[in-house]
Design a protein around this motif. Structure first.
Motif: not given
Length: 450
Positions: A10-13, A31-33, A55-59
């Motif tokens: 996991q990476t990022a918020d 695997d998550q970003a 993805g870029t800040a998707g839900g």
């Protein structure tokens, strides 16, 4: 022995991952970003799950539940941006050679939602959505069921596929905006293939297709294709071994009606329905209740010349209803040029007996004008009757009624503003009626009571 393996990166918020495994040879990789949630629950035998959300800040959310007992479940989910995917696969309680539920969901962008529920053995589901407002729901309950859904380009589509029983196959491909498809197959050995719309890159088309395919019997097959604009396609088969093939490639075509109720309805067994529309603003209706009937509608009418200052009228309509057995009905409406229009033609064929044959052919290659207005109606209530109506011209009207048995009628009209009526009410009558020119009227009546 138990061989459980789980790998989570996991990476990022906001990332959240929960993996629960219980059984033999379970494997899970997450695997998550970015902002992602993934939940994987595997209970049983030979379960495998892989979730990749980038993805870029998707839900993005992904939930995979794979059942227990004797089973070999596999699920692959790849998502990017605003995506939600839910897969539920349960094992097979009985004993057999192959018990494998397989689901693969690939979603990239926009408002993608995918849900797959499989319960049985050897089920297979592949769902791929790219961009725009795609939603897809697949529910399979039975054995050897296969479903493939593809929405791409600027897919505005919604797809619902429900298959119950055994050996059903469904393929749905949507390539345009505003596509809606609903496929329900509830028997055994049914096959459904649906293609809607041209690609979004086509500068000349905007597509608002709808499709309803319902098969409840066994061994039915539907081949449906829509590549025009504002097309409406509806198929309903409740009997066994029925075949329907509808191809629409024109403008504002409708095989059923604009409310999405009934397009081609076959309630009996061993019926064939073939509909081809390549003209503009065409309509087609086929309804077969008996057995062994064949209905063919071909409409290809040029939309020119347009009436000055007015909206486009309906170019051609056709309707076939066959309630008996082993009837054959064919309607062909075609033609049109820049000066000689074949617009506004209507045809209707109703056969309630058995072994009847009806042929209607209409065009306008003779009279200049903004519309043709030809109309033909054939009604046959007896058995083994033959009717042929051929019209070429402007404002021609033909009516044929045969209620006896073994009657033959041939009606040919050319020219303009001619009217012909044939009534054969007893058995073994023969009528040949030919009119050319204009403003002619003919009536033939044979048989009946005095």
């Amino acid at each position: 022995r138990d061989n459980n393996v789980a790998t989570v990166v996991q990476t990022a918020d906001g990332a959240d991952a929960t993996v629960t495994q219980n059984g033999v040879l379970n494997l899970s990789a997450v695997d998550q970003a970015a902002d992602a949630t993934a939940t994987t629950t595997q209970t049983g035998t030979y379960n495998t799950s892989s979730i990749t959300q980038t993805g870029t800040a998707g839900g993005a959310e992904a939930t995979v539940t794979q059942g227990g007992g004797y089973g070999d479940n596999v699920s692959n989910i790849t998502q990017s941006a605003d995506a939600t995917a839910t897969v539920t696969q349960t094992g097979q309680p009985s004993v057999g050679p192959a018990f494998t539920n397989v689901s693969s969901i690939n979603q990239s962008g926009a408002g993608s939602v995918g849900e797959v529920t499989q319960n049985g053995s050897n089920n297979n589901s592949i769902l791929a959505q790219s961009a725009a407002n795609g939603r897809a729901t697949i529910d399979q309950d039975g054995t050897f069921l296969t479903s493939t859904v593809t929405q791409q380009d600027d897919a505005g589509g919604t797809v619902n596929v429900t298959q119950s029983n055994t050996d059903n196959i469904s393929n749905v491909t949507q390539n345009s905006v505003s596509s809606v498809a609903d496929v329900v197959q509830s028997g055994a050995g049914n096959v459904s293939s649906l293609t809607q719309g041209r690609s979004a890159g086509n500068a000349f088309q905007t597509n608002s297709q709808q499709a309803l395919i319902t098969q409840s019997g066994d061994d039915n097959e539907v081949l449906a294709s829509q590549s025009g604009s504002s097309g409406d396609l509806n198929l309903l088969q409740s009997g066994n071994r029925n075949f329907a093939n509808v191809n629409q490639s024109g403008f504002d075509n409708s095989a059923g009606d604009n409310n999405g109720l009934v397009g081609v309805t076959q309630g009996g067994d061993d019926n064939d329905a073939l509909v081809t529309q390549s003209g503009q603003l065409s309509k087609a209706f086929v309804d077969q209740i008996g057995n062994g009937n064949t209905a063919t509608i071909g409409q290809s009418v040029n939309n020119a010349p347009n009436p000055a200052g007015g909206p486009d009228p309906i170019v051609a309509t056709a309707s076939i209803t066959q309630a008996g057995d082993n009837n054959s009905s064919s309607i062909s409406q075609f033609g049109g040029s820049n000066t000689r229009s074949a617009r506004l033609m209507t045809a209707s064929s109703d056969q309630a007996g058995s072994g009847n044959t009806s042929l209607i052919t209409q065009t306008n290659s003779l009279v200049d004008g903004a519309s043709s207005g030809n109309a033909a109606t054939v009604s046959q209530g007896g058995d083994d009757n033959r009717s042929a109506v051929v019209q070429d011209g402007f404002d021609l009207e033909a009516n044929v009624t045969q209620s006896g048995a073994g009657n033959n009628s041939l009606l040919t009209q050319t020219g303009s503003m001619n009217t012909a009526t044939v009534n054969q009410l007893s058995d073994g009558n023969i009528s040949t009626l030919t009119q050319s020119g204009m403003n002619n009227t003919a009536t033939v009546t044979q048989g009946g009571t005095n």
